[in-house]
Design a protein around this motif. Structure first.
Motif, PDB file in Angstrom:
ATOM      1  N   TRP A 134       1.399  12.409  12.834  1.00 50.59           N
ATOM      2  CA  TRP A 134       0.009  12.470  13.273  1.00 50.59           C
ATOM      3  C   TRP A 134      -0.810  11.314  12.707  1.00 50.59           C
ATOM      4  O   TRP A 134      -1.601  10.682  13.412  1.00 50.59           O
ATOM      5  N   GLU A 135      -0.609  11.010  11.416  1.00 53.43           N
ATOM      6  CA  GLU A 135      -1.393   9.962  10.773  1.00 53.43           C
ATOM      7  C   GLU A 135      -1.098   8.587  11.354  1.00 53.43           C
ATOM      8  O   GLU A 135      -1.924   7.670  11.272  1.00 53.43           O
ATOM      9  N   ALA A 175       0.750   0.757   5.602  1.00 50.03           N
ATOM     10  CA  ALA A 175       0.397   2.173   5.440  1.00 50.03           C
ATOM     11  C   ALA A 175       0.637   2.969   6.720  1.00 50.03           C
ATOM     12  O   ALA A 175       0.687   4.201   6.683  1.00 50.03           O
ATOM     13  N   HIS A 176       0.738   2.300   7.870  1.00 50.46           N
ATOM     14  CA  HIS A 176       1.006   2.935   9.167  1.00 50.46           C
ATOM     15  C   HIS A 176      -0.111   3.854   9.641  1.00 50.46           C
ATOM     16  O   HIS A 176       0.090   4.648  10.566  1.00 50.46           O
ATOM     17  N   THR A 177      -1.261   3.774   9.034  1.00 53.46           N
ATOM     18  CA  THR A 177      -2.431   4.510   9.507  1.00 53.46           C
ATOM     19  C   THR A 177      -3.644   3.613   9.305  1.00 53.46           C
ATOM     20  O   THR A 177      -3.688   2.843   8.334  1.00 53.46           O
ATOM     21  N   PRO A 178      -4.620   3.629  10.210  1.00 54.55           N
ATOM     22  CA  PRO A 178      -5.755   2.708  10.066  1.00 54.55           C
ATOM     23  C   PRO A 178      -6.551   2.982   8.797  1.00 54.55           C
ATOM     24  O   PRO A 178      -6.860   4.127   8.468  1.00 54.55           O
ATOM     25  N   TRP A 224      -7.900  -3.551   5.734  1.00 47.69           N
ATOM     26  CA  TRP A 224      -6.949  -2.977   4.783  1.00 47.69           C
ATOM     27  C   TRP A 224      -5.666  -2.496   5.439  1.00 47.69           C
ATOM     28  O   TRP A 224      -4.615  -2.521   4.814  1.00 47.69           O
ATOM     29  N   CYS A 225      -5.721  -2.037   6.664  1.00 43.61           N
ATOM     30  CA  CYS A 225      -4.481  -1.707   7.378  1.00 43.61           C
ATOM     31  C   CYS A 225      -4.772  -1.573   8.866  1.00 43.61           C
ATOM     32  O   CYS A 225      -5.601  -0.753   9.270  1.00 43.61           O
ATOM     33  N   GLY A 251       0.822  -1.202   0.000  1.00 43.05           N
ATOM     34  CA  GLY A 251       0.000   0.000   0.000  1.00 43.05           C
ATOM     35  C   GLY A 251       0.855   1.250   0.000  1.00 43.05           C
ATOM     36  O   GLY A 251       2.087   1.202  -0.079  1.00 43.05           O
ATOM     37  N   LYS A 252       0.195   2.384   0.096  1.00 45.41           N
ATOM     38  CA  LYS A 252       0.875   3.678   0.145  1.00 45.41           C
ATOM     39  C   LYS A 252       0.822   4.207   1.566  1.00 45.41           C
ATOM     40  O   LYS A 252      -0.248   4.305   2.170  1.00 45.41           O
ATOM     41  N   GLU A 253       1.982   4.560   2.097  1.00 47.11           N
ATOM     42  CA  GLU A 253       2.066   4.969   3.493  1.00 47.11           C
ATOM     43  C   GLU A 253       1.276   6.249   3.768  1.00 47.11           C
ATOM     44  O   GLU A 253       1.225   7.160   2.942  1.00 47.11           O
ATOM     45  N   TYR A 254       0.654   6.280   4.949  1.00 48.53           N
ATOM     46  CA  TYR A 254      -0.037   7.456   5.501  1.00 48.53           C
ATOM     47  C   TYR A 254      -1.224   7.899   4.650  1.00 48.53           C
ATOM     48  O   TYR A 254      -1.556   9.079   4.602  1.00 48.53           O
TER      49      TYR A 254
END
Length: 669
Positions: A376-377, A348-351, A364-365, A317-320
């Motif tokens: 923040w994200e 992605a490090h963000t829900p 998905w994440c 995926g694409k981060e953040y």
């Protein structure tokens, strides 16, 4: 007569003068003592699946009570600190619930929604999935003014302490799985790639994970091969010595694609990150992570499904960002079509949201479980709890967690609610019911309710809409004839200043309090606390850069003592992590009177900017004091026509004063 007039003038002057700092601080100290010393009661009811009262033990820290004949329980005196409540009954799974107790003194009893226990039936298994895990970089070197969470002489207890607040949720399962996004080493090694980030974590991380209840880790990610085959072999050895299952990497493609055997389950793990100067995915004669290709996923899933129920973990995926990429969607669809029970994703490090594809659950994440990112994200994360039975998935719940100064803690209150509502808005078509700090998927469907309420609004001023059911969603708004109505989403978490995580009663870590600024319990507008700027020169600021749209509104409430001025400094940057700074924008907000008054400031970010940081202060040198509460950064969109079934909007603004007709909806399991 002249004497009376003189007395009146003196009295008015006394009212107008700012309070002496000593009296203000003494009042604040008294409120703080009352908040600490005045307990709060907690009560609820526990039922079995069939609706009958459950005979259960309820644990709140070191205290324990039993349910009565009706399934009810009550703790008469608990401190006003958020906690994890554990419900235990013979023949049932343990249930763990984050509970918000850091409430105001006007709340004397917290009443929980009915808690339902699920029986340990033959063929029923409970699984817990967490996101990305590492303990490196800032855990050892946090930066100026901060103490390290990991110290070389006390690694084992330090690592265990970092996980202690989420451990009860991780343990309450038959199998718990996380993504280990790091090599395991005592000193790193030689990185095989020139990429900017290469991770290694100490072996004590695995001890802490094992003690917290983690049984298995996925290695199909872009950091398992940071230190090449020596780093992977050391990682594998450390896992094997602790009896922890793993999958997703190997010294060749065949080993990387082999599943982990977890009783009746087969876990497959893949990475979609190929690498740049050095391949990070395994090949026929090359080690690395299992490559995420639809062909490999279909082949491996079909083969593993002949031996057990298949769970597929994807790292891509694409981060953040909020949405899965087309490539990740294709890989998840390949798993779903080939017999997978469920798919869990990270990177992605963000829900991100959820999906149901032909009955297959896709997350998905899950974002981070324990990681050193302070964007923040990347602060919120998710623990996914799934119950499976002979016929497949039976129940699934989401518990939001937050990176609180690099420590993962369960979220409660409005903080948990906001995270879950955002996930629900990203999960179209999934019957997700949010309630009391958790969200549950209604696999058997949900009954929808609708109601309409009238809301009086002034012209151009944001108003937070409140439904009779706090878990309701605004579906449609009609305003005065000729009015333009907008709906606003709050981008600022913890704008109420009370701490809404388990295990940390102080000022939320997203805020920094400088000179003469502090958390206050002296008559907050809502909730249990507010922010006090107790004298001229007092400052408080966000510790993170928040992504904002081109136009946004800063909204909040101000209470002067008895008059004063609030200075707001907006600092814009190109990104959440780095990038050039832009010229600060400064606004002064005058305030007069002893009661809470709203303020609203409109901002437009400079071209090229993407994020903002806020600083609040009391300008000047004269004695002054201000209280702040319920801050919000609002992103607006038109409220014309039917709104999506799930969205994050809770504020309304009309160009004309009058009555808004607000239609609400929600789901009942």
């Amino acid at each position: 007569m002249r004497a009376s007039g003189l007395l009146l003038i003196c009295a008015l002057a006394a009212v107008a003068d700012p309070p002496a700092p000593e009296s203000l601080l003494e009042r604040d100290r008294s409120a703080r003592r009352a908040w600490r010393e005045e307990p709060v009661a907690l009560e609820g009811r526990v039922l079995r699946e069939d609706g009958a009262p459950a005979a259960a033990r309820i644990l709140a820290g070191d205290l324990e009570v039993e349910t009565d004949g009706d399934g009810g329980f009550r703790f008469p005196k608990l401190p006003r600190i958020n906690l994890l409540l554990t419900i235990r009954a013979h023949g049932f799974f343990d249930e763990v619930r984050p509970v918000h107790l850091a409430c105001g003194l006007d709340t004397t009893c917290v009443r929980l929604d009915t808690l339902r226990l699920r029986a340990r039936l033959p063929g029923r298994t409970r699984l817990v999935f967490g996101g990305d895990v590492m303990m490196a970089r800032r855990f050892f070197l946090p930066g100026p003014g901060r103490e390290p969470l990991l110290r070389t002489k006390t690694l084992a207890p330090d690592a265990a302490r970092i996980l202690c607040d989420v451990a009860p949720l991780l343990r309450a399962a038959d199998v718990t799985v996380v993504n280990l996004e790091s090599s395991i080493s005592t000193a790193g090694g030689t990185a095989v790639s020139t990429k900017p980030y290469n991770f290694w974590s100490p072996p004590e991380l695995l001890d802490a994970l094992r003690r917290a209840g983690v049984d298995c880790v996925t290695l199909g990610n872009n950091h398992v091969w940071d230190y090449g085959e020596p780093g992977f072999q050391r990682t594998r050895t450390e896992l094997d010595e602790r009896g922890m299952a793993w999958c997703g990497a190997g010294i060749d493609e065949e080993g990387a694609r082999a599943p982990a055997v977890l009783g009746p389950f087969r876990l497959l793990s893949y990475s979609g990150i190929r690498g740049t100067d050095v391949p990070l995915q395994a090949g026929r004669k090359r080690g690395g992570a299992a490559a995420m290709t639809p062909e490999a996923i279909r082949e491996d899933t079909a083969r593993a499904a002949a031996a057990g129920r298949v769970i597929v973990a994807l790292h891509s995926g694409k981060e953040y960002t909020d949405l899965p990429t087309p490539r990740l969607r294709a890989a998840a669809s390949a798993a779903a079509a080939s017999g997978a029970l469920m798919v869990v994703c990270h990177h992605a490090h963000t829900p991100q949201g959820l999906a149901l594809e032909d009955g297959v659950l896709i997350a998905w994440c899950l974002a981070n479980l324990v990681f050193d990112q302070d964007r923040w994200e990347a602060l919120p994360g998710i623990l996914l709890v799934v119950d499976t039975g002979p016929e497949g998935l039976e129940a699934a719940r989401l518990f939001p967690i937050v990176n609180d100064g690099l420590v993962p803690r369960p979220a409660t209150g409005d903080l948990a609610r906001g995270i879950l509502r955002r996930i629900a808005s990203l999960s179209p078509g999934v019957p997700l019911h949010t309630r009391a700090g958790a969200a549950e998927i209604g696999f058997a469907g949900m009954e929808e309710w609708r109601r309409t309420e009238a809301l009086e609004v002034p012209a151009g001023v944001p108003v937070k809409a409140h439904a009779a059911d706090p878990e309701g969603w605004i579906r449609e708004v009609s305003g005065p004839p000729g009015a333009t109505v907008e709906i606003g989403s709050n981008l600022l978490r913890s704008g109420g200043f009370e701490n809404e995580v388990v295990g940390h009663p102080g000022l939320p870590s997203v805020w920094t309090a400088g000179n003469a600024a502090r958390l206050s319990f002296d008559d907050p507008r809502t909730g249990g606390a507010c922010l006090l700027l107790s004298s001229a020169g007092a400052t408080a600021a966000l510790a993170h850069r928040i992504p904002v749209p081109e136009r946004f509104t800063l909204f909040g409430y101000l209470r002067p003592e008895p008059r004063g001025q609030l200075r707001v400094r907006c600092s814009f940057r190109a990104s959440s992590a780095s990038g050039p700074a832009f010229e600060d924008e400064i606004r002064d907000v005058p305030a007069d009177g002893p009661s809470w008054t709203s303020f609203s400031l409109e901002f437009r970010r400079p071209p090229g900017a993407r994020t903002v940081t806020l600083e609040f202060s009391v300008p000047g040198s004269e004695p002054a004091a201000l209280f702040l509460d319920d801050l919000a950064i609002l992103e607006w969109s038109p409220a014309a026509g039917p709104l999506p079934a799930r969205h994050t909007g809770e504020f309304l603004r009309s160009s004309l004063a009058g009555t808004l007709e607000v239609e609400w909806s929600g789901g009942i399991r």
